[in-house]
Scaffold this motif. Structure first.
Motif, PDB file in Angstrom:
ATOM      1  N   ILE A 121     -19.047 -18.443  10.729  1.00 48.34           N
ATOM      2  CA  ILE A 121     -20.307 -17.812  10.317  1.00 48.34           C
ATOM      3  C   ILE A 121     -20.991 -17.129  11.492  1.00 48.34           C
ATOM      4  O   ILE A 121     -21.393 -15.965  11.414  1.00 48.34           O
ATOM      5  CB  ILE A 121     -21.264 -18.850   9.685  1.00 48.34           C
ATOM      6  N   SER A 122     -21.140 -17.842  12.610  1.00 46.35           N
ATOM      7  CA  SER A 122     -21.838 -17.257  13.758  1.00 46.35           C
ATOM      8  C   SER A 122     -21.040 -16.091  14.346  1.00 46.35           C
ATOM      9  O   SER A 122     -21.625 -15.088  14.771  1.00 46.35           O
ATOM     10  CB  SER A 122     -22.087 -18.318  14.835  1.00 46.35           C
ATOM     11  N   THR A 123     -19.708 -16.207  14.338  1.00 44.21           N
ATOM     12  CA  THR A 123     -18.871 -15.125  14.863  1.00 44.21           C
ATOM     13  C   THR A 123     -18.970 -13.883  13.994  1.00 44.21           C
ATOM     14  O   THR A 123     -19.090 -12.759  14.492  1.00 44.21           O
ATOM     15  CB  THR A 123     -17.397 -15.583  14.952  1.00 44.21           C
ATOM     16  N   THR A 124     -18.928 -14.084  12.669  1.00 47.55           N
ATOM     17  CA  THR A 124     -19.075 -12.952  11.745  1.00 47.55           C
ATOM     18  C   THR A 124     -20.438 -12.293  11.923  1.00 47.55           C
ATOM     19  O   THR A 124     -20.559 -11.068  11.879  1.00 47.55           O
ATOM     20  CB  THR A 124     -18.903 -13.418  10.284  1.00 47.55           C
ATOM     21  N   ALA A 125     -21.462 -13.115  12.148  1.00 46.53           N
ATOM     22  CA  ALA A 125     -22.810 -12.571  12.353  1.00 46.53           C
ATOM     23  C   ALA A 125     -22.858 -11.721  13.619  1.00 46.53           C
ATOM     24  O   ALA A 125     -23.455 -10.636  13.626  1.00 46.53           O
ATOM     25  CB  ALA A 125     -23.832 -13.710  12.448  1.00 46.53           C
ATOM     26  N   HIS A 126     -22.215 -12.206  14.701  1.00 47.06           N
ATOM     27  CA  HIS A 126     -22.155 -11.413  15.937  1.00 47.06           C
ATOM     28  C   HIS A 126     -21.475 -10.067  15.675  1.00 47.06           C
ATOM     29  O   HIS A 126     -21.935  -9.023  16.140  1.00 47.06           O
ATOM     30  CB  HIS A 126     -21.364 -12.157  17.015  1.00 47.06           C
ATOM     31  N   THR A 166     -13.276 -11.159  12.117  1.00 45.53           N
ATOM     32  CA  THR A 166     -13.137  -9.712  12.299  1.00 45.53           C
ATOM     33  C   THR A 166     -12.859  -9.022  10.969  1.00 45.53           C
ATOM     34  O   THR A 166     -13.462  -7.992  10.655  1.00 45.53           O
ATOM     35  CB  THR A 166     -11.999  -9.407  13.297  1.00 45.53           C
ATOM     36  N   PHE A 167     -11.939  -9.596  10.199  1.00 45.72           N
ATOM     37  CA  PHE A 167     -11.630  -9.007   8.889  1.00 45.72           C
ATOM     38  C   PHE A 167     -12.866  -9.009   7.995  1.00 45.72           C
ATOM     39  O   PHE A 167     -13.191  -8.006   7.362  1.00 45.72           O
ATOM     40  CB  PHE A 167     -10.501  -9.778   8.204  1.00 45.72           C
ATOM     41  N   ALA A 168     -13.567 -10.154   7.962  1.00 49.65           N
ATOM     42  CA  ALA A 168     -14.761 -10.256   7.121  1.00 49.65           C
ATOM     43  C   ALA A 168     -15.839  -9.286   7.585  1.00 49.65           C
ATOM     44  O   ALA A 168     -16.444  -8.563   6.776  1.00 49.65           O
ATOM     45  CB  ALA A 168     -15.298 -11.692   7.144  1.00 49.65           C
ATOM     46  N   GLY A 169     -16.087  -9.243   8.903  1.00 47.70           N
ATOM     47  CA  GLY A 169     -17.137  -8.374   9.435  1.00 47.70           C
ATOM     48  C   GLY A 169     -16.858  -6.909   9.185  1.00 47.70           C
ATOM     49  O   GLY A 169     -17.744  -6.158   8.744  1.00 47.70           O
ATOM     50  N   ILE A 170     -15.616  -6.472   9.455  1.00 45.32           N
ATOM     51  CA  ILE A 170     -15.276  -5.064   9.267  1.00 45.32           C
ATOM     52  C   ILE A 170     -15.242  -4.697   7.786  1.00 45.32           C
ATOM     53  O   ILE A 170     -15.676  -3.615   7.391  1.00 45.32           O
ATOM     54  CB  ILE A 170     -13.931  -4.745   9.952  1.00 45.32           C
ATOM     55  N   ALA A 171     -14.722  -5.609   6.946  1.00 44.10           N
ATOM     56  CA  ALA A 171     -14.673  -5.331   5.504  1.00 44.10           C
ATOM     57  C   ALA A 171     -16.072  -5.179   4.915  1.00 44.10           C
ATOM     58  O   ALA A 171     -16.355  -4.233   4.163  1.00 44.10           O
ATOM     59  CB  ALA A 171     -13.919  -6.459   4.787  1.00 44.10           C
ATOM     60  N   ILE A 172     -16.963  -6.108   5.264  1.00 41.58           N
ATOM     61  CA  ILE A 172     -18.344  -6.042   4.766  1.00 41.58           C
ATOM     62  C   ILE A 172     -19.034  -4.783   5.270  1.00 41.58           C
ATOM     63  O   ILE A 172     -19.704  -4.069   4.515  1.00 41.58           O
ATOM     64  CB  ILE A 172     -19.128  -7.301   5.197  1.00 41.58           C
ATOM     65  N   SER A 173     -18.836  -4.491   6.551  1.00 45.30           N
ATOM     66  CA  SER A 173     -19.457  -3.303   7.139  1.00 45.30           C
ATOM     67  C   SER A 173     -18.945  -2.033   6.477  1.00 45.30           C
ATOM     68  O   SER A 173     -19.718  -1.107   6.202  1.00 45.30           O
ATOM     69  CB  SER A 173     -19.174  -3.247   8.646  1.00 45.30           C
TER      70      SER A 173
END
Length: 472
Positions: free
Chosen positions: A32-37, A271-278
């Motif tokens: 969670i914290s990594t995805t938030a970063h 990384t996958f979650a962050g980039i996909a959401i973005s």
């Protein structure tokens, strides 16, 4: 986080529940914290210029370019995540450490120059963007009170200085590991203002109008020469590249993750979650923003006043941008702070001014704060300098494009690919080696033309520019 000199050999008790395998304070980062970063790093001011970028590229090249940059960034980020630990298990605390361990030589200097100049440039662009949002709030209230035709221009200098003062305070946060709460808040803010922008775009589309869009973007005509079209297209690619700019802090983010499960596994998932959401938000902002404004889309669709009402909702969106960028500035600046402070400690190990830290109890109910006179002086000086430069270079669109384009190839593509080749011992001229080199060369060409487009835009802006007298 302090490195090296903070722990003697005798003090490194790896069985200690408070220490990690390298003898440093146990890392506590999670998915969670990594995805938030990552979201805080990715969804920044770049999202605000996507409607303009789509207006230059059109319905075909706009979405395709966005998806291509997303896939490339995700792929190279996966390669980079495996570089956090060398095969012997030793950690690489920073991007430069990873390049040193895998490539060495002149690559380290090139990486350091590219990474740190990008971090400085990103901080400047965030300062400019925040000032524009502050100014937009003032203008929105002015338009609401006096009408859309009123002269509501304001100089940005006051807002830039206010942001600088806030960053001097936030910059006293000791290190990246203490930023989780700030990143979580910033990530929530980025979703909020992106959603408001989407809602306003949908409302504008639903009301109908006579906006002009095109498969190829803004058409060549009396108001746009073929040369201008080409340069704008290049600059739009730079804006999209900037929208995915976070590889330069990926290793530093990974260094916050707790060791079990393995850091690279969590980093790849985040990384996958962050980039996909973005990417979902980016696509919606680009597509709906272009549909709402057409070929006349403003460079910043929340401060360029394509929307006027409801004024309170526009104010809320800009407040969210301000809060988000307060945190994002720190996410991108803390690695630079850590690098300079570590270098100074190595150069002057006996200096009490450089090395001494004390704890201060400001509020009895809260934990004690770590204070360093050196940190206070140097970080404050850094913020003052970036604030000053932001007052000299208040060109949002072109500056954002230049930062994104210049950093995209070396930090997002070249170094991750070269470190992967070295790590996996891929044979020269093998199939894998060839297609990775082709990918690198293509991305290099994109970076060059995008940088050229942004530089040309900056030159055009400078022709009518007066230092310290910029109004918005």
């Amino acid at each position: 986080m302090e490195r090296g000199s903070s722990f003697s050999t005798e003090e490194r008790s790896y069985g200690d529940a408070k220490l990690d395998d390298d003898g440093l304070q146990k890392r506590t980062g999670t998915f969670i914290s990594t995805t938030a970063h990552i979201i805080t790093g990715v969804i920044g001011s770049g999202v605000l210029s996507l409607a303009w970028a789509f207006a230059q590229l059109g319905w075909v090249a706009g979405p395709v370019s966005l998806l291509v940059f997303a896939v490339i960034t995700w792929f190279t980020s996966v390669l980079l995540a495996d570089c956090y630990r060398y095969p012997d298990g030793k950690r690489n605390y920073t991007y430069m450490d990873a390049v040193t361990a895998h490539l060495g030589g002149s690559n380290v200097k090139v990486c350091g120059t590219a990474q740190h100049s990008n971090l400085v440039g990103t901080g400047i662009s965030y300062t400019i963007t925040t000032a524009l949002s502050m100014s937009a709030i003032s203008k929105s209230n002015c338009y609401h009170k006096y009408g859309h035709g009123a002269d509501c221009k304001h100089t940005n200098n006051t807002y830039i200085i206010l942001f600088g003062v806030a960053q001097i305070i936030l910059s006293q946060i000791p290190n990246f590991h203490k930023l989780s709460f700030l990143s979580l808040i910033a990530a929530i803010m980025s979703f909020t203002y992106s959603s408001i922008g989407l809602g306003l775009s949908i409302d504008r589309i639903a009301r109908g109008g006579h906006v002009k869009t095109s498969l190829m973007g803004q058409p060549i005509g009396a108001d746009l020469s073929s040369a201008d079209k080409m340069w704008n297209t290049f600059a739009a690619l730079g804006d999209i590249a900037f929208a995915y700019s976070f590889s330069n802090i990926l290793v530093e983010i990974q260094d916050t993750i707790k060791a079990s499960p393995r850091e690279n596994k969590v980093m790849k998932q985040a990384t996958f979650a962050g980039i996909a959401i973005s990417t979902v938000f980016y696509m919606l902002c680009g597509v709906l923003g272009y549909a709402a404004f057409g070929n006349d889309a403003p460079s910043n669709f929340l401060t360029g006043f394509g929307f006027y009402d409801p004024f309170w909702l526009i104010d809320l969106a800009n407040v969210c941008i301000i809060v988000h960028l307060l945190g994002a500035y720190q996410v991108f600046t803390q690695p630079l702070f850590a690098f300079v402070e570590e270098q100074c400690k190595r150069k002057w190990p006996e200096s009490r001014f450089v090395n001494h830290e004390s704890t201060i109890k400001v509020v009895p109910a809260l934990p004690a704060l770590s204070f360093s006179a050196f940190r206070l002086v140097w970080r404050s000086a850094y913020v003052v300098v970036t604030t000053f430069v932001s007052m000299l270079l208040p060109f949002f669109n072109d500056f954002v494009g230049l930062i994104g384009a210049a950093a995209f190839w070396p930090l997002t593509v070249y170094f991750p690919i070269e470190m992967y080749i070295a790590r996996a011992k891929i044979r020269r001229l093998s199939f894998t080696w060839v297609w990775l080199q082709i990918l690198s060369v293509v991305c290099f060409i994109i970076s060059v033309v995008a940088s050229a487009g942004s530089i040309r835009g900056l030159i055009q802006s400078v022709k009518t520019f007066q230092p310290f007298h910029v109004e918005s």
